[in-house]
Design an enzyme around this catalytic site. Structure first.
Site, short mmCIF file in Angstrom:
data_model
loop_
_atom_site.label_atom_id
_atom_site.label_comp_id
_atom_site.label_asym_id
_atom_site.label_seq_id
_atom_site.Cartn_x
_atom_site.Cartn_y
_atom_site.Cartn_z
N LYS A 1 3.85 47.77 25.59
CA LYS A 1 4.12 48.39 24.29
C LYS A 1 4.65 47.37 23.27
O LYS A 1 4.44 47.53 22.07
CB LYS A 1 5.10 49.54 24.44
CG LYS A 1 4.45 50.76 25.07
CD LYS A 1 5.35 51.99 24.99
CE LYS A 1 4.60 53.25 25.36
NZ LYS A 1 4.29 53.32 26.80
N GLU B 1 6.96 58.14 16.67
CA GLU B 1 7.08 59.31 17.53
C GLU B 1 7.32 58.80 18.93
O GLU B 1 6.93 57.69 19.27
CB GLU B 1 5.79 60.12 17.49
CG GLU B 1 4.65 59.60 18.41
CD GLU B 1 4.06 58.25 18.00
OE1 GLU B 1 4.20 57.88 16.82
OE2 GLU B 1 3.46 57.57 18.86
N SER C 1 0.64 47.93 33.67
CA SER C 1 1.10 48.10 32.29
C SER C 1 2.62 48.08 32.13
O SER C 1 3.12 47.80 31.05
CB SER C 1 0.53 49.40 31.70
OG SER C 1 0.89 50.50 32.50
C1 LIG Z 1 3.39 54.20 27.39
C2 LIG Z 1 2.87 53.66 28.65
C3 LIG Z 1 1.56 53.93 29.09
C4 LIG Z 1 0.63 54.87 28.39
O1 LIG Z 1 0.21 54.48 27.12
P1 LIG Z 1 -1.23 53.89 26.81
O2 LIG Z 1 -1.31 53.95 25.34
O3 LIG Z 1 -2.23 54.77 27.48
O4 LIG Z 1 -1.27 52.51 27.34
C5 LIG Z 1 1.11 53.33 30.26
N1 LIG Z 1 1.93 52.52 30.97
C6 LIG Z 1 3.18 52.25 30.59
C7 LIG Z 1 4.01 51.35 31.43
C8 LIG Z 1 3.69 52.80 29.42
O5 LIG Z 1 4.95 52.51 29.05
#
Ligand SMILES: *Cc1c(COP(=O)(O)O)cnc(C)c1O
Length: 393
Positions: A95, A117, A378
């Protein structure tokens, strides 16, 4: 010779990816969206802006994040698995790439206030982080239900100097927070940039956020080719909430032969169970009831509980360039534990969804033995440890 158009090129002039996307906002927000579109296209074409963002991503966010081979997990599954380590970025997920880019853009537009948001609070924390770094004001809209559920993230945002506004309308969760943020933006657009957290919302956001996240895919492809003598992975996998880490990852591999797989939570599967609709400024796929009311997504991972999906993913699904799978909570919990035990990495519950699909596909031979898989990790799982403990008790 004319090159075939990329399956992940820019949207058309009206912000559409095929029949999805667009800009469905009140009259009063059209100029703001257009201003942002122009500012972004100028900034993105400006080498000085790109250099400044790269240097910020390097010195502050810790980029490039590495890729990591997973020998013990690979042996267990009979695959060749490599992770792209967004969990090692500052604040613990991808993010940060988006919020630093948007904050830099806001600064360029002369806007000194960021609004956002947030559902689980992760995008709110990321935005508050960027605002602190740039010395900007920050207001975060969060459903009252989420404020109660995510008290620690509310406190984090406050520590970072942000004001958290509990939203009391509707179901008092994420979709209501988006509406409230849009309402604030209408009234404050002169001074304020709305920092959207995923590849969603009115044009240019889905494109803008994907471009800011493509650093994940571009880095990964380069790192993978370097490690594997110029080869690309056979399969590229990422979890999908709104779809930003997946879109950024896929953008790096769209022109390779790699199969692209997005993994949703079974209770939030917009591609599997959603229908086209216009919500939050865009035409995309949403979980809806028979009257067209947007339903709540349900998932053990708060970051995947958006009831829709970014419009470009709806388009990629329609084209068949990417496929979308859904996994259930039990598989996700198992995947979380497998990665911890075999590789010493605690995944966030969101990317544990992507791994859960890989594990299932290895077992049922959807992925042939020896398949080369690149999976975007992620985020890190520290935030989820207490929840996992409770679920395993
Ligand atoms: C917020 C988040 C997501 C989901 O958001 P995307 O926009 O689909 O990437 C996925 N993994 C993590 C670790 C997050 O913090």
């Amino acid at each position: 010779m004319v090159a075939a158009p990329s399956p992940m090129g820019a949207p058309d002039a009206s912000g559409r990816f095929g029949s999805f996307g667009g800009r469905f906002v009140p009259e009063s927000l059209v100029p703001a969206c257009m201003e942002l579109e122009t500012a972004f296209s100028e900034a993105w074409a400006d080498a000085a802006f790109r250099a400044r963002l790269s240097s910020l991503l390097a010195s502050y966010a810790g980029r490039p994040t590495p890729i990591t081979e997973c020998p013990r997990l690979s042996a267990e599954l009979g695959l060749d698995i490599v992770l792209k380590r967004e969990d090692l970025a500052h604040t613990g997920s991808h993010k940060i790439n988006n919020v630093l880019g948007q904050a830099l853009l806001a600064e360029r537009m002369g806007k000194r206030r960021l609004i956002a948001e947030t559902g689980a609070g992760q995008h709110g924390v990321a935005t508050a982080t960027a605002a602190a770094y740039f010395g900007m004001q920050c207001a975060v809209f969060m459903g009252e239900v989420d404020v109660e559920r995510q008290a620690l993230n509310v406190f984090r945002m406050q520590l970072l100097g942000a004001t958290v506004h509990p939203v009391r309308s509707g179901s008092r969760t994420l979709k209501d927070a988006v509406n409230e943020a849009l309402r604030d933006w209408v009234a404050s657009v002169e001074t304020t940039h709305y920092c959207i957290g995923s590849v969603m919302g009115p044009h240019p956001y889905p494109f803008l956020v994907r471009e800011l996240q493509r650093v994940v895919g571009d880095e990964a492809r380069e790192q993978y080719r370097e490690r594997y003598e110029g080869a690309d992975p056979d399969v590229v996998v990422a979890c999908v909430g709104g779809g930003s880490n997946a879109a950024g990852t896929f953008a790096g591999f769209a022109e390779t032969a790699a199969r692209l797989v997005g993994v949703e939570a079974a209770g939030g599967s917009a591609v599997g169970h959603g229908v086209p609709g216009i919500v939050h400024g865009m035409r995309s796929l949403f979980l809806q009831d028979e009257e067209g009311q947007v339903l709540e997504a349900e998932s053990i991972s708060a970051g995947l509980d958006y009831p829709g999906i970014g419009p470009e993913h709806a388009h990629l699904a329609e084209l068949g360039r990417a496929s979308y799978e859904a996994v259930g909570d039990a598989e996700v919990l198992a995947a979380f534990q497998v990665l911890a035990r075999t590789e010493g990495i605690l995944p966030a519950l969101e990317p544990a969804h992507a791994l859960a699909w890989v594990i299932r596909a290895a077992r049922d031979k959807t992925l042939a033995p020896g398949t080369k898989v690149l999976l975007t990790m992620s985020g890190r799982g520290d935030k989820d440890v207490a929840q996992v403990k409770e679920m395993l008790a």
